[in-house]
Design an enzyme around this catalytic site. Sequence first.
Site, PDB file in Angstrom:
ATOM      1  N   ASN A  68       6.856   6.201  -1.415  1.00 45.74           N
ATOM      2  CA  ASN A  68       8.107   5.412  -1.708  1.00 45.74           C
ATOM      3  C   ASN A  68       8.840   5.184  -0.385  1.00 45.74           C
ATOM      4  O   ASN A  68      10.082   4.758  -0.611  1.00 45.74           O
ATOM      5  CB  ASN A  68       9.016   6.569  -2.362  1.00 45.74           C
ATOM      6  CG  ASN A  68       8.533   6.943  -3.638  1.00 45.74           C
ATOM      7  OD1 ASN A  68       7.966   6.161  -4.307  1.00 45.74           O
ATOM      8  ND2 ASN A  68       8.476   8.577  -3.663  1.00 45.74           N
ATOM      9  N   ARG A  69       8.265   4.686   0.613  1.00 47.92           N
ATOM     10  CA  ARG A  69       8.661   4.038   1.889  1.00 47.92           C
ATOM     11  C   ARG A  69       9.589   5.066   2.659  1.00 47.92           C
ATOM     12  O   ARG A  69      10.404   4.657   3.311  1.00 47.92           O
ATOM     13  CB  ARG A  69       9.388   2.827   1.547  1.00 47.92           C
ATOM     14  CG  ARG A  69       8.449   1.614   1.140  1.00 47.92           C
ATOM     15  CD  ARG A  69       7.331   1.417   2.116  1.00 47.92           C
ATOM     16  NE  ARG A  69       6.455   0.271   1.782  1.00 47.92           N
ATOM     17  CZ  ARG A  69       5.341   0.555   1.355  1.00 47.92           C
ATOM     18  NH1 ARG A  69       4.693   1.733   1.122  1.00 47.92           N
ATOM     19  NH2 ARG A  69       4.299  -0.643   0.826  1.00 47.92           N
ATOM     20  N   LEU A  70       9.600   6.446   2.163  1.00 47.52           N
ATOM     21  CA  LEU A  70      10.555   7.297   2.712  1.00 47.52           C
ATOM     22  C   LEU A  70       9.624   8.076   4.027  1.00 47.52           C
ATOM     23  O   LEU A  70       9.255   9.245   4.001  1.00 47.52           O
ATOM     24  CB  LEU A  70      10.904   8.455   1.918  1.00 47.52           C
ATOM     25  CG  LEU A  70      11.809   7.830   0.750  1.00 47.52           C
ATOM     26  CD1 LEU A  70      12.314   8.909  -0.173  1.00 47.52           C
ATOM     27  CD2 LEU A  70      13.126   7.169   1.336  1.00 47.52           C
ATOM     28  N   GLN A  77       0.917  -1.193   0.099  1.00 52.75           N
ATOM     29  CA  GLN A  77       0.035   0.103  -0.018  1.00 52.75           C
ATOM     30  C   GLN A  77       0.733   1.233  -0.021  1.00 52.75           C
ATOM     31  O   GLN A  77       1.765   1.281   0.993  1.00 52.75           O
ATOM     32  CB  GLN A  77      -1.025  -0.014   1.397  1.00 52.75           C
ATOM     33  CG  GLN A  77      -1.852   1.252   1.364  1.00 52.75           C
ATOM     34  CD  GLN A  77      -2.541   1.349   2.569  1.00 52.75           C
ATOM     35  OE1 GLN A  77      -3.196   0.273   2.930  1.00 52.75           O
ATOM     36  NE2 GLN A  77      -2.886   2.464   3.068  1.00 52.75           N
TER      37      GLN A  77
END
Length: 213
Positions: free
Chosen positions: A189-191, A8
């Site tokens: 972006n998982r940042l 997600q």
Amino acid sequence: MDISELRQEYIREGLRREYLEPDPFSQFEKWFQQACESDVPEPNAMSLATVSADGKPSQRMVLLKYFDRQGFVFFTNYESQKAQQIDANSQVSLLFFWIALERQVRISGQATKISTGESFKYFTTRPRGSQIGAWCSQQSTVISSRQVLELKLDEMKRKFQNQEVPLPSAWGGYRVVPNQFEFWQGRPNRLHDRFLYSLANEQSNWTIQRLAP
């Protein structure tokens, strides 16, 4: 079963240092209130991590029942696995995960038993069925069938019929006194945004640092 494509993307607003409360209890209260207002199921559900005397970790979901600047309080059977592990090592970790808000809060600290009087005060607010249920289970012990519990429940209902249910001696609360909080906000972006509050000294001064995701 291939679950590698399950993912997600987190797209809600970010978390910036200037938006944070200087005090982590105030920041937690703000986020907790927002979780309640967002109809998050069981916003007070938290994962409690403990470690046994021989270093084996355990986790389970428990319910936060109240909190203030003295700490976070939950209730349990004092003869349960979690209680035995807390007796051996009082350092614990709590984790709240509010997926609808794309947020986590991780809290580390020391767990100590609250007073009998404080436990009794909360116990009297529980539904009668929950009060009686506290007398029925030797939590974490092996039982032969569910019928054991149902027979014990019938026994306790008869025992306490037409009277107030007393506080079991083996039931009560723990207060987790924090020394660290981490507030995590999902980002694209998982940042992700992560901020760590650490207790700097005995005067309850907290440092705040941004962590890499």
